[in-house]
Design an enzyme around this catalytic site. Structure first.
Site, PDB file in Angstrom:
ATOM      1  N   SER A 158     -10.300  14.604  35.419  1.00 52.02           N
ATOM      2  CA  SER A 158      -9.148  15.374  34.967  1.00 52.02           C
ATOM      3  C   SER A 158      -9.628  16.697  34.390  1.00 52.02           C
ATOM      4  O   SER A 158     -10.735  16.782  33.846  1.00 52.02           O
ATOM      5  CB  SER A 158      -8.379  14.597  33.896  1.00 52.02           C
ATOM      6  OG  SER A 158      -7.395  15.399  33.277  1.00 52.02           O
ATOM      7  N   TYR A 190      -7.795   9.600  26.223  1.00 49.98           N
ATOM      8  CA  TYR A 190      -7.776   9.849  27.667  1.00 49.98           C
ATOM      9  C   TYR A 190      -8.750  10.975  28.019  1.00 49.98           C
ATOM     10  O   TYR A 190      -9.580  10.831  28.927  1.00 49.98           O
ATOM     11  CB  TYR A 190      -6.360  10.213  28.100  1.00 49.98           C
ATOM     12  CG  TYR A 190      -6.228  10.538  29.569  1.00 49.98           C
ATOM     13  CD1 TYR A 190      -6.088   9.527  30.509  1.00 49.98           C
ATOM     14  CD2 TYR A 190      -6.241  11.859  30.017  1.00 49.98           C
ATOM     15  CE1 TYR A 190      -5.971   9.822  31.865  1.00 49.98           C
ATOM     16  CE2 TYR A 190      -6.123  12.170  31.365  1.00 49.98           C
ATOM     17  CZ  TYR A 190      -5.981  11.144  32.281  1.00 49.98           C
ATOM     18  OH  TYR A 190      -5.866  11.437  33.618  1.00 49.98           O
TER      19      TYR A 190
END
Length: 233
Positions: free
Chosen positions: A126, A139
């Site tokens: 990401s 995350y």
């Protein structure tokens, strides 16, 4: 190029979003694809990777039908919360799904790749690994760690003909963020930070994934391809 006939691929998180798009593309090009997920997965592959030992069992079940040549680590868990309010259990669960389970899964699958002298591993990271969202501390941290693991394993496994790479998507329209992107004010703010001027689609990640999973990409390893419409420029 990009003929996957004769290869078996395991895609985690393959029942929606980016994982589903990659799984379908591999299948369309001849691969036998094993789709893992919580709902709509192939029989026996609906294991929750947030549970200890689930990754080991997933590897065993995948190998029961034959060798696994390609692995795409797309399963992830994202819990939005201010960091002071994020429980230890929710923090740990995100790390397990996004990081630990991927490593455990590879422990079961890599030995066979080493014996055959061929393997392709692609981790879905990401842009948050370099631009962390304030309400996604666990995350973002897990994705940063996954990028490190990718480089670490790439160096170790290259002599056996196994490549290990990553894709780092930016803002992509998936079920996870449908509600957030439905807010017009929020959407406008997000689009303002993307030079391409649009939200990504899971299909935008497919071409790079096919490249990194292919037989032809044997000299590409330890790389992280950012797919974000210029967001991190």
């Amino acid at each position: 190029m990009f003929d996957f006939t004769g290869l078996r691929a395991l895609v985690t998180g393959a029942t929606s979003g980016i994982g589903a798009a990659i799984a379908s593309a591999l299948e369309e090009r001849g691969a036998v694809v094993l789709r893992h997920g919580l709902e709509g997965a192939d029989p026996g592959l609906d294991l929750d990777l947030g549970v200890p030992d689930a990754a080991r069992r997933l590897a065993e079940r995948a190998l029961a039908g034959g060798p696994v040549d390609v692995v795409v680590l797309s399963a992830s868990l994202q819990i939005r919360s201010p960091w002071r309010e994020l429980s230890a259990d929710d923090f740990d669960r995100q790390l397990r799904v996004n990081l630990t389970s991927g490593v455990e899964l590879l422990k079961g699958l890599v030995p066979g790749m080493q014996e055959r002298g061929f393997g392709r591993i692609v981790a879905i990271g990401s842009v948050q690994q370099v631009r962390p969202h304030p309400d996604m501390i666990a995350y973002a941290a897990s994705k940063a760690a996954l990028a490190n693991v990718t480089q670490n394993l790439a160096r170790q496994l290259a002599p056996a003909g196994i490549t290990v790479n990553a894709l780092s998507p930016g803002v992509v329209r998936t079920p996870r963020n449908t509600e957030a992107l439905a807010d017009e004010a929020y959407l406008k703010t997000v689009l303002g930070g993307i030079p391409a001027g649009r939200i990504g689609d899971p299909a935008d990640c497919v071409a790079a994934a096919l490249l990194l999973c292919s037989r032809e990409a044997g000299y590409i390893t330890g790389q992280d391809i950012t797919i974000d419409g210029g967001m991190t420029l």
